[in-house]
Design a protein around this motif. Structure first.
Motif, PDB file in Angstrom:
ATOM      1  N   VAL A   1       0.838  -1.201   0.000  1.00 59.26           N
ATOM      2  CA  VAL A   1       0.000   0.000   0.000  1.00 59.26           C
ATOM      3  C   VAL A   1       0.869   1.246   0.000  1.00 59.26           C
ATOM      4  O   VAL A   1       2.066   1.196   0.288  1.00 59.26           O
ATOM      5  N   LYS A   2       0.255   2.363  -0.297  1.00 58.79           N
ATOM      6  CA  LYS A   2       0.957   3.647  -0.324  1.00 58.79           C
ATOM      7  C   LYS A   2       1.531   3.934   1.066  1.00 58.79           C
ATOM      8  O   LYS A   2       0.792   3.954   2.049  1.00 58.79           O
ATOM      9  N   PRO A   3       2.838   4.144   1.170  1.00 60.55           N
ATOM     10  CA  PRO A   3       3.465   4.271   2.489  1.00 60.55           C
ATOM     11  C   PRO A   3       3.258   5.611   3.187  1.00 60.55           C
ATOM     12  O   PRO A   3       3.573   5.738   4.365  1.00 60.55           O
ATOM     13  N   ASP A   4       2.717   6.600   2.508  1.00 64.87           N
ATOM     14  CA  ASP A   4       2.522   7.914   3.123  1.00 64.87           C
ATOM     15  C   ASP A   4       1.592   7.790   4.325  1.00 64.87           C
ATOM     16  O   ASP A   4       0.481   7.274   4.215  1.00 64.87           O
ATOM     17  N   THR A   5       2.039   8.249   5.490  1.00 63.09           N
ATOM     18  CA  THR A   5       1.246   8.117   6.716  1.00 63.09           C
ATOM     19  C   THR A   5       0.510   9.401   7.098  1.00 63.09           C
ATOM     20  O   THR A   5      -0.264   9.394   8.047  1.00 63.09           O
ATOM     21  N   HIS A   6       0.766  10.499   6.417  1.00 63.59           N
ATOM     22  CA  HIS A   6       0.140  11.782   6.758  1.00 63.59           C
ATOM     23  C   HIS A   6       0.334  12.092   8.245  1.00 63.59           C
ATOM     24  O   HIS A   6      -0.570  12.580   8.915  1.00 63.59           O
ATOM     25  N   SER A   7       1.510  11.730   8.776  1.00 59.52           N
ATOM     26  CA  SER A   7       1.901  11.965  10.175  1.00 59.52           C
ATOM     27  C   SER A   7       1.066  11.194  11.183  1.00 59.52           C
ATOM     28  O   SER A   7       1.006  11.555  12.350  1.00 59.52           O
ATOM     29  N   THR A   8       0.416  10.109  10.763  1.00 58.64           N
ATOM     30  CA  THR A   8      -0.394   9.318  11.691  1.00 58.64           C
ATOM     31  C   THR A   8       0.302   8.037  12.127  1.00 58.64           C
ATOM     32  O   THR A   8      -0.139   7.398  13.073  1.00 58.64           O
ATOM     33  N   GLY A   9       1.345   7.635  11.414  1.00 59.86           N
ATOM     34  CA  GLY A   9       2.006   6.376  11.707  1.00 59.86           C
ATOM     35  C   GLY A   9       1.357   5.187  11.013  1.00 59.86           C
ATOM     36  O   GLY A   9       1.832   4.071  11.115  1.00 59.86           O
ATOM     37  N   MET A  10       0.247   5.414  10.313  1.00 57.61           N
ATOM     38  CA  MET A  10      -0.452   4.349   9.579  1.00 57.61           C
ATOM     39  C   MET A  10      -0.355   4.650   8.095  1.00 57.61           C
ATOM     40  O   MET A  10      -0.644   5.772   7.669  1.00 57.61           O
ATOM     41  N   PRO A  11       0.021   3.659   7.289  1.00 59.70           N
ATOM     42  CA  PRO A  11       0.065   3.906   5.846  1.00 59.70           C
ATOM     43  C   PRO A  11      -1.335   4.135   5.280  1.00 59.70           C
ATOM     44  O   PRO A  11      -2.337   3.881   5.940  1.00 59.70           O
TER      45      PRO A  11
END
Length: 133
Positions: free
Chosen positions: A88-98
């Motif tokens: 999956v897209k690894p960007d977590t948007h600063s949440t720690g979840m991808p």
């Protein structure tokens, strides 16, 4: 074959996560891909076979499970967890979840494989430790 990837929690993955992520129970609940019976036939796989799932973000080997609830042809489902994280897209948007959901057109390639399935420790070592060494 190309499939649309769906991810999320399952009751079995949640139960196994509470029991312990290093247990076989968790591997059997999260290291899998659910595929409908028609697509399993097209891929030439049966329940318990291994497939490689590849996306633009990575690849992972998981075990096949037959979808027990109606799933449209052309869609697969991988429970949230370390195996899904590989594709999956690894960007977590600063949440720690991808990013497990919310981006259109997320397609993956799926093929039968004889490659080794990695348990969680081996998967983490390969993806996060060896990758930076």
């Amino acid at each position: 074959m190309k499939f649309f990837l769906n991810t999320g929690r399952t009751i079995w993955q949640g139960e196994a996560m509470e029991a312990g992520k290093n247990l076989d129970l968790y591997v059997k609940a999260a290291g899998v891909v659910y595929i409908n019976e028609e697509d399993m036939e097209k891929l030439g796989v049966k329940e318990g076979d291994k497939v490689k799932v590849k996306s633009e973000y990575g690849e992972v080997v998981v075990y096949v499970k037959k979808a027990t609830e109606r799933m449209p042809e052309g869609m697969i489902y991988i429970p949230m967890g370390p195996w899904a994280n590989c594709v999956v897209k690894p960007d977590t948007h600063s949440t720690g979840m991808p990013t497990f959901k919310g981006y259109p057109g997320f397609y993956v390639e799926v093929e039968k494989t004889d490659e080794e399935f990695l348990d969680m420790r081996s998967l983490m070592r390969k993806k996060y430790i060896e990758a930076v060494e």
